[in-house]
Design a protein around this motif. Structure first.
Motif, short mmCIF file in Angstrom:
data_model
loop_
_atom_site.label_atom_id
_atom_site.label_comp_id
_atom_site.label_asym_id
_atom_site.label_seq_id
_atom_site.Cartn_x
_atom_site.Cartn_y
_atom_site.Cartn_z
N LEU A 41 -48.85 -31.86 73.51
CA LEU A 41 -49.77 -32.57 72.63
C LEU A 41 -50.38 -31.60 71.61
O LEU A 41 -50.52 -31.95 70.43
N ALA A 42 -50.69 -30.39 72.03
CA ALA A 42 -51.24 -29.39 71.11
C ALA A 42 -50.23 -29.07 70.01
O ALA A 42 -50.59 -28.96 68.83
N ARG A 43 -48.94 -28.93 70.38
CA ARG A 43 -47.90 -28.68 69.37
C ARG A 43 -47.79 -29.84 68.39
O ARG A 43 -47.66 -29.65 67.18
N GLU A 44 -47.82 -31.06 68.91
CA GLU A 44 -47.69 -32.25 68.07
C GLU A 44 -48.89 -32.38 67.12
O GLU A 44 -48.73 -32.69 65.94
N VAL A 45 -50.08 -32.15 67.64
CA VAL A 45 -51.29 -32.21 66.81
C VAL A 45 -51.23 -31.16 65.71
O VAL A 45 -51.53 -31.45 64.55
N LYS A 46 -50.82 -29.94 66.06
CA LYS A 46 -50.70 -28.86 65.07
C LYS A 46 -49.72 -29.24 63.95
O LYS A 46 -50.00 -29.03 62.77
N ALA A 47 -48.59 -29.82 64.33
CA ALA A 47 -47.59 -30.23 63.34
C ALA A 47 -48.13 -31.33 62.43
O ALA A 47 -47.93 -31.30 61.21
N LEU A 49 -51.32 -31.99 61.78
CA LEU A 49 -52.37 -31.43 60.93
C LEU A 49 -51.77 -30.64 59.78
O LEU A 49 -52.27 -30.70 58.65
N ARG A 50 -50.68 -29.91 60.05
CA ARG A 50 -49.99 -29.17 58.99
C ARG A 50 -49.46 -30.13 57.94
O ARG A 50 -49.65 -29.94 56.74
N ASP A 51 -48.79 -31.20 58.39
CA ASP A 51 -48.25 -32.20 57.46
C ASP A 51 -49.36 -32.85 56.65
O ASP A 51 -49.22 -33.07 55.45
N GLU A 52 -50.47 -33.14 57.31
CA GLU A 52 -51.61 -33.76 56.64
C GLU A 52 -52.16 -32.82 55.56
O GLU A 52 -52.44 -33.24 54.44
N TRP A 53 -52.28 -31.53 55.89
CA TRP A 53 -52.79 -30.56 54.93
C TRP A 53 -51.84 -30.45 53.73
O TRP A 53 -52.29 -30.42 52.59
N ILE A 54 -50.55 -30.41 54.00
CA ILE A 54 -49.56 -30.32 52.92
C ILE A 54 -49.68 -31.53 52.01
O ILE A 54 -49.70 -31.40 50.78
N ASN A 55 -49.78 -32.73 52.59
CA ASN A 55 -49.90 -33.94 51.78
C ASN A 55 -51.18 -33.94 50.95
O ASN A 55 -51.17 -34.37 49.79
N GLN A 56 -52.27 -33.46 51.52
CA GLN A 56 -53.55 -33.45 50.81
C GLN A 56 -53.61 -32.38 49.73
O GLN A 56 -54.40 -32.51 48.79
#
Length: 81
Positions: A41-47, A49-56
């Motif tokens: 779950l930590a790996r999935e959340v990190k991924a 969050l990374r995608d969210e940051w990239i999109n933003q």
């Protein structure tokens, strides 16, 4: 007496639905389900969050890259290579 506080976040019990054959094999192999799920779950959340940051931040990153392509880096005059 000193107050002793854990630096670890509190744990919360939850229910999951898992493939029964996979669960049985995990138990047979003594796999810690809570630790395994927490790591996954930590790996999935990190991924995510990374995608969210990239999109933003896509527009800002593209703008910065365009500026650098047109004007170079601020440190270009100090480079030795």
């Amino acid at each position: 007496m000193r107050n002793v506080r854990s630096t670890q976040p509190a744990k919360k019990a939850t229910n999951l639905s898992l493939n029964s054959e996979l669960l049985a094999e995990a138990k047979r192999l003594n796999i810690n389900l809570s630790a395994t799920m927490e790591k996954a779950l930590a790996r999935e959340v990190k991924a995510k969050l990374r995608d969210e940051w990239i999109n933003q931040n896509t527009e800002a990153v593209e703008s910065c890259n365009k500026f650098t392509e047109e004007h170079g880096l601020f440190s270009d005059s100090y480079r030795k290579f």
